[in-house]
Design a protein around this motif. Structure first.
Motif, PDB file in Angstrom:
ATOM      1  N   PHE A  61       0.873  -1.263  -0.105  1.00  0.00           N
ATOM      2  CA  PHE A  61       0.052  -0.123  -0.032  1.00  0.00           C
ATOM      3  C   PHE A  61       0.929   1.221  -0.042  1.00  0.00           C
ATOM      4  O   PHE A  61       0.282   2.204  -0.490  1.00  0.00           O
ATOM      5  CB  PHE A  61      -0.984  -0.052   1.159  1.00  0.00           C
ATOM      6  N   GLU A  62       2.017   1.145   0.508  1.00  0.00           N
ATOM      7  CA  GLU A  62       2.878   2.532   0.731  1.00  0.00           C
ATOM      8  C   GLU A  62       3.433   2.671  -0.829  1.00  0.00           C
ATOM      9  O   GLU A  62       3.567   3.594  -1.316  1.00  0.00           O
ATOM     10  CB  GLU A  62       4.277   2.226   1.354  1.00  0.00           C
ATOM     11  N   ARG A  63       3.684   1.497  -1.419  1.00  0.00           N
ATOM     12  CA  ARG A  63       4.316   1.662  -3.020  1.00  0.00           C
ATOM     13  C   ARG A  63       3.104   2.129  -3.814  1.00  0.00           C
ATOM     14  O   ARG A  63       2.964   2.944  -4.614  1.00  0.00           O
ATOM     15  CB  ARG A  63       4.794   0.372  -3.289  1.00  0.00           C
ATOM     16  N   LEU A  64       1.787   1.763  -3.544  1.00  0.00           N
ATOM     17  CA  LEU A  64       0.869   2.012  -4.354  1.00  0.00           C
ATOM     18  C   LEU A  64       0.450   3.440  -4.210  1.00  0.00           C
ATOM     19  O   LEU A  64       0.252   4.376  -5.072  1.00  0.00           O
ATOM     20  CB  LEU A  64      -0.398   1.226  -4.043  1.00  0.00           C
ATOM     21  N   GLY A  65       0.446   3.766  -2.949  1.00  0.00           N
ATOM     22  CA  GLY A  65       0.208   5.214  -2.664  1.00  0.00           C
ATOM     23  C   GLY A  65       1.279   6.233  -3.040  1.00  0.00           C
ATOM     24  O   GLY A  65       0.951   7.330  -3.983  1.00  0.00           O
ATOM     25  N   SER A  66       2.486   5.651  -3.346  1.00  0.00           N
ATOM     26  CA  SER A  66       3.739   6.706  -4.059  1.00  0.00           C
ATOM     27  C   SER A  66       3.442   6.656  -5.384  1.00  0.00           C
ATOM     28  O   SER A  66       3.734   7.725  -6.163  1.00  0.00           O
ATOM     29  CB  SER A  66       5.110   6.087  -3.682  1.00  0.00           C
ATOM     30  N   LEU A  67       3.398   5.360  -6.101  1.00  0.00           N
ATOM     31  CA  LEU A  67       2.730   5.409  -7.539  1.00  0.00           C
ATOM     32  C   LEU A  67       1.893   6.449  -7.944  1.00  0.00           C
ATOM     33  O   LEU A  67       1.770   7.017  -8.795  1.00  0.00           O
ATOM     34  CB  LEU A  67       2.637   3.944  -7.994  1.00  0.00           C
ATOM     35  N   ALA A  68       0.667   6.181  -6.923  1.00  0.00           N
ATOM     36  CA  ALA A  68      -0.760   7.149  -7.266  1.00  0.00           C
ATOM     37  C   ALA A  68      -0.218   8.683  -6.931  1.00  0.00           C
ATOM     38  O   ALA A  68      -0.674   9.489  -7.678  1.00  0.00           O
ATOM     39  CB  ALA A  68      -1.766   6.867  -6.197  1.00  0.00           C
ATOM     40  N   ALA A  69       0.805   9.057  -6.304  1.00  0.00           N
ATOM     41  CA  ALA A  69       0.850  10.293  -6.153  1.00  0.00           C
ATOM     42  C   ALA A  69       1.941  10.849  -7.231  1.00  0.00           C
ATOM     43  O   ALA A  69       1.651  11.911  -7.639  1.00  0.00           O
ATOM     44  CB  ALA A  69       1.930  10.429  -4.636  1.00  0.00           C
ATOM     45  N   ALA A  70       2.816   9.806  -7.735  1.00  0.00           N
ATOM     46  CA  ALA A  70       3.628  10.234  -8.946  1.00  0.00           C
ATOM     47  C   ALA A  70       2.798  10.219 -10.230  1.00  0.00           C
ATOM     48  O   ALA A  70       2.997  11.178 -10.955  1.00  0.00           O
ATOM     49  CB  ALA A  70       4.782   9.218  -9.108  1.00  0.00           C
ATOM     50  N   LEU A  71       1.812   9.419 -10.125  1.00  0.00           N
ATOM     51  CA  LEU A  71       0.713   9.362 -11.411  1.00  0.00           C
ATOM     52  C   LEU A  71       0.049  10.976 -11.357  1.00  0.00           C
ATOM     53  O   LEU A  71      -0.173  11.432 -12.346  1.00  0.00           O
ATOM     54  CB  LEU A  71      -0.166   8.417 -11.492  1.00  0.00           C
ATOM     55  N   ASN A  72      -0.408  11.192 -10.349  1.00  0.00           N
ATOM     56  CA  ASN A  72      -1.074  12.401  -9.874  1.00  0.00           C
ATOM     57  C   ASN A  72      -0.268  13.646 -10.511  1.00  0.00           C
ATOM     58  O   ASN A  72      -0.595  14.643 -11.086  1.00  0.00           O
ATOM     59  CB  ASN A  72      -1.527  12.580  -8.612  1.00  0.00           C
ATOM     60  N   LYS A  73       1.139  13.512  -9.922  1.00  0.00           N
ATOM     61  CA  LYS A  73       1.746  14.653 -10.263  1.00  0.00           C
ATOM     62  C   LYS A  73       2.248  14.813 -11.964  1.00  0.00           C
ATOM     63  O   LYS A  73       2.256  15.980 -12.524  1.00  0.00           O
ATOM     64  CB  LYS A  73       3.097  14.279  -9.412  1.00  0.00           C
ATOM     65  N   GLU A  74       2.343  13.668 -12.423  1.00  0.00           N
ATOM     66  CA  GLU A  74       2.449  13.453 -13.853  1.00  0.00           C
ATOM     67  C   GLU A  74       1.173  14.105 -14.771  1.00  0.00           C
ATOM     68  O   GLU A  74       1.422  14.797 -15.711  1.00  0.00           O
ATOM     69  CB  GLU A  74       2.760  12.072 -14.386  1.00  0.00           C
ATOM     70  N   VAL A  75       0.253  13.699 -14.072  1.00  0.00           N
ATOM     71  CA  VAL A  75      -1.203  14.159 -14.775  1.00  0.00           C
ATOM     72  C   VAL A  75      -1.209  15.862 -14.790  1.00  0.00           C
ATOM     73  O   VAL A  75      -1.516  16.540 -15.602  1.00  0.00           O
ATOM     74  CB  VAL A  75      -2.412  13.486 -14.202  1.00  0.00           C
ATOM     75  N   GLY A  76      -0.817  16.276 -13.519  1.00  0.00           N
ATOM     76  CA  GLY A  76      -0.836  17.601 -13.305  1.00  0.00           C
ATOM     77  C   GLY A  76      -0.074  18.460 -14.142  1.00  0.00           C
ATOM     78  O   GLY A  76      -0.198  19.544 -14.847  1.00  0.00           O
ATOM     79  N   GLU A  77       1.354  17.901 -14.449  1.00  0.00           N
ATOM     80  CA  GLU A  77       2.265  18.394 -15.343  1.00  0.00           C
ATOM     81  C   GLU A  77       1.754  18.504 -16.601  1.00  0.00           C
ATOM     82  O   GLU A  77       2.041  19.397 -17.424  1.00  0.00           O
ATOM     83  CB  GLU A  77       3.600  17.649 -14.847  1.00  0.00           C
ATOM     84  N   ALA A  78       1.205  17.237 -17.063  1.00  0.00           N
ATOM     85  CA  ALA A  78       0.826  17.096 -18.364  1.00  0.00           C
ATOM     86  C   ALA A  78      -0.482  18.084 -18.696  1.00  0.00           C
ATOM     87  O   ALA A  78      -0.475  18.570 -19.873  1.00  0.00           O
ATOM     88  CB  ALA A  78       0.069  15.757 -18.634  1.00  0.00           C
ATOM     89  N   THR A  79      -1.335  18.274 -17.715  1.00  0.00           N
ATOM     90  CA  THR A  79      -2.328  19.270 -18.032  1.00  0.00           C
ATOM     91  C   THR A  79      -1.780  20.676 -18.142  1.00  0.00           C
ATOM     92  O   THR A  79      -2.397  21.446 -19.200  1.00  0.00           O
ATOM     93  CB  THR A  79      -3.485  18.942 -16.874  1.00  0.00           C
ATOM     94  N   SER A  80      -0.995  20.967 -17.439  1.00  0.00           N
ATOM     95  CA  SER A  80      -0.513  22.262 -17.328  1.00  0.00           C
ATOM     96  C   SER A  80       0.324  22.492 -18.579  1.00  0.00           C
ATOM     97  O   SER A  80       0.375  23.557 -19.172  1.00  0.00           O
ATOM     98  CB  SER A  80       0.418  22.585 -16.203  1.00  0.00           C
ATOM     99  N   ARG A  81       1.176  21.402 -19.130  1.00  0.00           N
ATOM    100  CA  ARG A  81       1.958  21.542 -20.232  1.00  0.00           C
ATOM    101  C   ARG A  81       1.101  21.754 -21.510  1.00  0.00           C
ATOM    102  O   ARG A  81       1.144  22.306 -22.388  1.00  0.00           O
ATOM    103  CB  ARG A  81       2.889  20.462 -20.411  1.00  0.00           C
TER     104      ARG A  81
END
Length: 145
Positions: A61-81
């Motif tokens: 679950f810790e790894r899943l949370g970090s992956l979800a946070a990384a995915l959320n960060k990438e999606v935020g960067e992609a939408t801003s880009r």
């Protein structure tokens, strides 16, 4: 044989019989204790396995949370880009105003009725005879078996 020798022999035989009965009783009583010890050992092993599984699930679950946070960060960067780099759409209103409209399409679009989600009359689409043509007289009935 003398009487004293028989007493000594009888005493030795009773001593050996008592030792044998004591060993047999200890063996029978110890079987329950051995089973209890085996059960305690199996319980300790299962507790250890359960603790390992809990640790594994926690790490998962810790790894899943970090992956979800990384995915959320990438999606935020992609939408801003994409918001910055999005190409501008051409003005379609100006392009359609310059195109001539065919006369055939204009005349046929007035004749076509808009589709409806209801039937004519008061019977409705859920009626059993919806869409069936009325026959003169009695309608043929299916054979009964």
């Amino acid at each position: 044989m003398e009487l004293s020798n028989i007493n000594w022999m009888l005493g030795a035989a009773c001593l050996l019989a008592g030792i044998g009965l004591g060993v047999l009783g200890y063996h029978l009583m110890n079987a329950g204790a051995r089973n209890a010890q085996m059960l305690r050992q199996r319980l300790a092993e299962r507790d250890r396995q359960l603790a390992e599984l809990r640790d594994g699930v926690g790490e998962h679950f810790e790894r899943l949370g970090s992956l979800a946070a990384a995915l959320n960060k990438e999606v935020g960067e992609a939408t801003s880009r994409l918001a910055v780099e999005a190409p501008h759409r051409p003005d379609l209103a100006a392009a359609t105003a310059t195109m001539p409209e065919p006369e055939e399409a204009a005349t046929t679009s007035d004749d076509v009725a808009a589709p409806r989600d209801y039937a004519d009359g008061n019977r409705g689409t859920l009626s059993e005879d919806f869409g069936l043509k009325q026959a003169d007289g009695d309608a043929p009935q299916p054979p009964r078996y």
